[in-house]
Design a protein around this motif. Structure first.
Motif, PDB file in Angstrom:
ATOM      1  N   GLY A  28       0.778  -0.740  -0.118  1.00  0.00           N
ATOM      2  CA  GLY A  28      -0.013  -0.228  -0.332  1.00  0.00           C
ATOM      3  C   GLY A  28       0.510   1.389  -0.204  1.00  0.00           C
ATOM      4  N   CYS A  29       1.569   1.473   1.111  1.00  0.00           N
ATOM      5  CA  CYS A  29       2.918   2.793   1.275  1.00  0.00           C
ATOM      6  C   CYS A  29       3.901   2.082   0.754  1.00  0.00           C
ATOM      7  CB  CYS A  29       2.872   2.639   3.258  1.00  0.00           C
ATOM      8  SG  CYS A  29       3.232   2.069   3.799  1.00  0.00           S
ATOM      9  N   ASP A  30       4.272   1.124   0.044  1.00  0.00           N
ATOM     10  CA  ASP A  30       5.586   0.630  -0.633  1.00  0.00           C
ATOM     11  C   ASP A  30       6.367   0.862   1.428  1.00  0.00           C
ATOM     12  OD1 ASP A  30       7.289  -0.227  -2.623  1.00  0.00           O
ATOM     13  OD2 ASP A  30       8.676   1.997  -2.492  1.00  0.00           O
ATOM     14  N   ALA A  31       6.414   0.940   2.548  1.00  0.00           N
ATOM     15  CA  ALA A  31       7.579   0.353   3.476  1.00  0.00           C
ATOM     16  C   ALA A  31       8.048  -0.844   3.024  1.00  0.00           C
ATOM     17  CB  ALA A  31       6.642   0.748   4.928  1.00  0.00           C
ATOM     18  N   LYS A  32       9.508  -1.141   3.546  1.00  0.00           N
ATOM     19  CA  LYS A  32       9.853  -2.417   3.507  1.00  0.00           C
ATOM     20  C   LYS A  32      11.303  -2.254   4.053  1.00  0.00           C
ATOM     21  CE  LYS A  32      12.091  -1.130  -1.568  1.00  0.00           C
ATOM     22  NZ  LYS A  32      10.979   0.194  -1.089  1.00  0.00           N
ATOM     23  N   GLY A  33      11.301  -3.075   4.539  1.00  0.00           N
ATOM     24  CA  GLY A  33      13.521  -3.576   4.549  1.00  0.00           C
ATOM     25  C   GLY A  33      13.369  -4.804   5.304  1.00  0.00           C
ATOM     26  N   ASP A  34      14.407  -5.127   6.518  1.00  0.00           N
ATOM     27  CA  ASP A  34      14.504  -5.893   7.142  1.00  0.00           C
ATOM     28  C   ASP A  34      13.921  -5.754   8.989  1.00  0.00           C
ATOM     29  OD1 ASP A  34      16.518  -3.927   7.799  1.00  0.00           O
ATOM     30  OD2 ASP A  34      18.473  -5.488   7.765  1.00  0.00           O
ATOM     31  N   VAL A  35      14.647  -6.081   9.361  1.00  0.00           N
ATOM     32  CA  VAL A  35      13.658  -6.413  11.165  1.00  0.00           C
ATOM     33  C   VAL A  35      14.402  -5.323  11.746  1.00  0.00           C
ATOM     34  CG1 VAL A  35      15.849  -7.611  12.112  1.00  0.00           C
ATOM     35  CG2 VAL A  35      14.017  -7.918  13.326  1.00  0.00           C
ATOM     36  N   PHE A  36      15.514  -4.888  11.349  1.00  0.00           N
ATOM     37  CA  PHE A  36      16.405  -3.754  12.102  1.00  0.00           C
ATOM     38  C   PHE A  36      15.131  -2.589  11.650  1.00  0.00           C
ATOM     39  CE2 PHE A  36      20.737  -6.414  11.937  1.00  0.00           C
ATOM     40  CZ  PHE A  36      20.427  -6.795  13.465  1.00  0.00           C
ATOM     41  N   LYS A  37      15.422  -2.046   9.937  1.00  0.00           N
ATOM     42  CA  LYS A  37      14.859  -1.218   9.483  1.00  0.00           C
ATOM     43  C   LYS A  37      13.423  -1.046  10.157  1.00  0.00           C
ATOM     44  CE  LYS A  37      13.990   1.824   6.815  1.00  0.00           C
ATOM     45  NZ  LYS A  37      13.555   1.349   4.976  1.00  0.00           N
ATOM     46  N   PHE A  38      12.432  -1.651  10.330  1.00  0.00           N
ATOM     47  CA  PHE A  38      11.392  -2.124  10.822  1.00  0.00           C
ATOM     48  C   PHE A  38      11.600  -1.376  12.935  1.00  0.00           C
ATOM     49  CE2 PHE A  38       7.785  -3.566  13.466  1.00  0.00           C
ATOM     50  CZ  PHE A  38       6.532  -3.629  12.798  1.00  0.00           C
ATOM     51  N   ILE A  39      12.396  -1.783  13.061  1.00  0.00           N
ATOM     52  CA  ILE A  39      12.295  -1.642  14.660  1.00  0.00           C
ATOM     53  C   ILE A  39      12.804  -0.035  14.867  1.00  0.00           C
ATOM     54  CG2 ILE A  39      13.570  -2.223  16.449  1.00  0.00           C
ATOM     55  CD1 ILE A  39      11.274  -3.822  16.456  1.00  0.00           C
ATOM     56  N   GLN A  40      13.626   0.318  13.866  1.00  0.00           N
ATOM     57  CA  GLN A  40      13.982   2.013  13.967  1.00  0.00           C
ATOM     58  C   GLN A  40      12.788   2.191  13.352  1.00  0.00           C
ATOM     59  OE1 GLN A  40      18.203   0.803  11.301  1.00  0.00           O
ATOM     60  NE2 GLN A  40      18.727   2.766  11.562  1.00  0.00           N
ATOM     61  N   GLU A  41      12.703   1.981  12.366  1.00  0.00           N
ATOM     62  CA  GLU A  41      11.527   2.837  12.571  1.00  0.00           C
ATOM     63  C   GLU A  41      10.142   3.438  13.077  1.00  0.00           C
ATOM     64  OE1 GLU A  41      10.962   4.951   9.457  1.00  0.00           O
ATOM     65  OE2 GLU A  41      12.611   4.565   8.390  1.00  0.00           O
ATOM     66  N   ARG A  42       9.823   2.175  14.454  1.00  0.00           N
ATOM     67  CA  ARG A  42       8.722   1.833  14.453  1.00  0.00           C
ATOM     68  C   ARG A  42       9.560   2.350  15.988  1.00  0.00           C
ATOM     69  NH1 ARG A  42       4.600   3.054  13.477  1.00  0.00           N
ATOM     70  NH2 ARG A  42       3.113   2.064  15.508  1.00  0.00           N
ATOM     71  N   GLU A  43       9.956   2.352  16.501  1.00  0.00           N
ATOM     72  CA  GLU A  43      10.854   2.719  17.787  1.00  0.00           C
ATOM     73  C   GLU A  43      11.334   4.505  17.863  1.00  0.00           C
ATOM     74  OE1 GLU A  43      10.011   1.605  20.732  1.00  0.00           O
ATOM     75  OE2 GLU A  43       9.654  -0.779  20.134  1.00  0.00           O
ATOM     76  N   ASN A  44      11.503   4.616  16.447  1.00  0.00           N
ATOM     77  CA  ASN A  44      12.195   5.774  16.673  1.00  0.00           C
ATOM     78  C   ASN A  44      13.820   5.753  17.182  1.00  0.00           C
ATOM     79  OD1 ASN A  44      12.760   8.604  15.262  1.00  0.00           O
ATOM     80  ND2 ASN A  44      12.580   9.733  17.506  1.00  0.00           N
ATOM     81  N   LEU A  45      14.751   4.413  16.457  1.00  0.00           N
ATOM     82  CA  LEU A  45      15.608   4.226  16.837  1.00  0.00           C
ATOM     83  C   LEU A  45      17.016   4.475  16.106  1.00  0.00           C
ATOM     84  CD1 LEU A  45      15.454   1.492  19.069  1.00  0.00           C
ATOM     85  CD2 LEU A  45      15.381   3.806  20.431  1.00  0.00           C
ATOM     86  N   THR A  46      17.751   4.888  16.249  1.00  0.00           N
ATOM     87  CA  THR A  46      19.217   4.992  15.240  1.00  0.00           C
ATOM     88  C   THR A  46      19.162   3.192  14.995  1.00  0.00           C
ATOM     89  OG1 THR A  46      20.693   5.257  16.961  1.00  0.00           O
ATOM     90  CG2 THR A  46      20.145   7.286  15.619  1.00  0.00           C
TER      91      THR A  46
END
Length: 593
Positions: free
Chosen positions: A59-77
């Motif tokens: 739908g929105c083209d968000a994609k990545g691996d497990v690290f990318k997901f946590i970075q985006e959801r938790e607002n982390l480096t």
């Protein structure tokens, strides 16, 4: 292999993402779908592939691996993501990984330092001679000195300039992003919190990221004031006391959710440590999932006990929360304390054991809701019972488990004295969101190439076999998707684990889309047979290419003969014979040759 690769190899992306997003398995493979957490949708378009370790929203083209997901959801480096996952899953982290020196990490380190300076300053203020009135209030709530220290209670200075001066060295931009200092129209700075009892709020790792402040002056408009959503703090993604509560919550598979900071402190001090509160009255789906992450065990989504105020506002809040937790498949109980007391007040008057007894006897959500209907509607009339059903329905329809929904249908019918079949039919009529199918620029891909690509994604043996096969010929140039195949074939699996994320990042957008679409398609490839299937696909593609070239040369011979060019025709016929001999030989190559 570096630590990030080792960590990723030990993580199950479906399990990690499943703690944030309810996922449903599709077919017999490793593909799961759910509602995308990165944009609003009613029909699932968010896909997770456990074999590939990759997620993709169509739908929105968000994609990545497990690290990318946590970075985006938790607002982390990235370094913070590694640390969070390593701590969450008990994986030892090398010391050198904990010293990030990139600009973003340095900025976040400065923001953490500013929050820590504020927490220490507030604590010192409360302990000082100027904090006597605030200390008296805390003591009137029967909060011990030990609890004051453990929860780092503090006092914001009334002048409004204490932190503005202390934090000047960090510069205007970081001061603003910290949420600790505001700026007036004339450019002057002031402390965001003034003359308030301060409650530091921590992230899951135990670092201070913001504050809640309780008014001490009667003229304050807001009784409680939280840090603004900026920098490190987002009130929709944090729970007060979670970093302490999570240990006992995991041990007991339950979490107690109370209304305020003082309630948390009172319950925790009584030795019941799996207790948290939200920052403010709103409650977000992310916070529900934060609780579920702590209490969910294998095959058990865990239990949450809601213990809010027993007044109308508290009851309304309880009702709203029930639906949120049911939607995540959790078991929900409701504790209403006799006499309208807060949890900390009840414990002070009756002791911790009495509160434990209340917890053990907390009502199931259904019976609590049913009791509410008894007080709201006239159960002696048909109209009243129908209204009661309408009242119960919006919350109960959040139940995701089919068997539980069926059991509730019977219980609702019995409680309301309604026809059971009518109630069951109402439950069956509830629309359940079905996953959308990824759509598809990959539909134009030749079937053999699509199957070949699926085999390579599914199996390391298939990738090894094809690399070996291609080393002795030049078949790659035959493929329409040669950019994708080239990226996969050239991936150095000796240096690191195969990563769809790394392959996707090498490609142009068009091929990224094709690769992810095929990666999440269900083509029924068996991993054990993938290597042989891949070789057969490549041979079939070669044979097709040879057949096409043979037809071109055959027509060329015919055209030259018609034109009287005997020499040219004989030369083309020689090429045709050579191709025929070579093509038939290629088609008989042994598997893995």
């Amino acid at each position: 292999m570096d630590f990030a690769e080792q960590l990723k190899a030990q993580l199950n992306i479906v399990e990690v993402i499943g703690q944030y997003v309810p996922l449903k398995r599709q077919g017999s493979g490793a593909r799961y779908v759910g509602l995308c957490p990165f944009h609003s949708e009613n029909t699932p378009s968010f896909n997770v592939n456990g074999t590939l370790g990759f997620y993709k929203c169509f739908g929105c083209d968000a994609k990545g691996d497990v690290f990318k997901f946590i970075q985006e959801r938790e607002n982390l480096t990235f370094p913070e993501t590694l640390k969070l996952l390593a701590e969450r899953y008990g994986i030892p982290m090398p010391e050198r990984q904990q010293r990030p020196d990139d600009a973003e990490s340095q900025k976040r380190a400065a923001l953490y330092e500013m929050q820590e300076i504020a927490a220490s300053t507030f604590q010192d203020n409360l302990r000082s001679a100027g904090g006597v009135d605030a200390r008296q209030y805390v003591e009137s709530r029967n909060v011990s000195k030990e609890s004051m220290d453990e929860f780092r209670l503090g006092l914001a200075d009334a002048s409004g300039q204490q932190l503005a001066k202390k934090l000047q060295k960090f510069g205007p931009s970081l001061m603003d992003e910290s949420g600790l200092v505001g700026k007036r129209d004339d450019g002057s700075s002031y402390d965001y919190f003034r003359a308030r009892l301060m409650f530091p709020i921590h992230n899951e790792a135990g670092k201070v990221i913001g504050f809640g402040g309780r008014a001490l002056r009667p003229d304050e408009k807001a009784k409680y004031l939280n840090s603004p959503t900026k920098g490190l703090y987002n009130k929709s993604a944090v729970l007060y006391n979670l970093h302490r509560a999570k240990i006992e919550a995991r041990k007991n598979s339950r979490m107690i959710l109370v209304e305020g900071y003082m309630d948390v402190i009172g319950v925790y001090a009584a030795g019941i440590k799996e207790v948290v509160a939200a920052s403010g009255t709103a409650f977000h789906a992310d916070q529900v999932r934060m609780i579920k992450r702590q209490v969910a065990q294998s095959g058990n989504a865990g239990q949450v006990i809601l213990n809010f105020d027993s007044d109308r506002a508290g009851a309304d809040s309880t009702e709203k929360r029930i639906g949120s937790f049911l939607a995540e498949g959790m078991r929900v109980r409701v504790l209403e304390i006799p006499g309208g007391l807060d949890p900390d007040e009840y414990i002070q008057q009756n002791g911790a054991d009495a509160y434990r007894t209340l917890l053990a006897g907390a009502a199931s959500y259904f019976h609590w809701l049913a009791d509410r209907t008894r007080n709201k509607f006239d159960m002696g009339t048909v109209e009243g019972r129908v209204d009661a059903f309408k009242f119960l329905w919006p919350t109960i329809q959040q139940v995701s488990d089919r068997l539980e929904r069926s059991a509730i249908a019977d219980e609702v019918a019995g409680y309301l004295n309604l026809d059971r079949e009518t109630v069951r039919q109402q439950f069956k009529k509830t629309p359940r969101a079905e996953p959308s199918q990824p759509r598809t620029i990959s539909s134009a891909v030749p079937p053999n190439e699509k199957l070949l690509l699926t085999c390579l994604l599914a199996s390391a043996d298939a990738r090894t076999a094809i690399r070996h096969y291609l080393s002795s010929n030049d078949s790659l140039k035959l493929l329409e998707l040669r950019a994708i195949f080239s990226a996969i074939v050239n991936f150095d699996e000796q240096a690191r684990n195969f990563s769809l994320e790394d392959v996707v990042n090498q490609l142009e957008p068009h091929f990224q889309r094709v690769l992810t679409e095929i990666g999440f398609a269900d083509l029924g490839v068996n991993e054990e047979a993938a290597a042989e299937q891949a070789l057969n696909c490549l041979r079939a593609l070669e044979s097709k290419a040879v057949a096409a070239q043979y037809e071109v040369l055959r027509r060329k011979v015919q055209e030259m003969e018609k034109a009287g060019d005997i020499t040219g025709a004989m030369q083309a016929a020689g090429e045709l014979n050579a191709l025929q001999r070579g093509g038939s030989g290629a088609s008989r190559k042994p598997a893995g040759a």
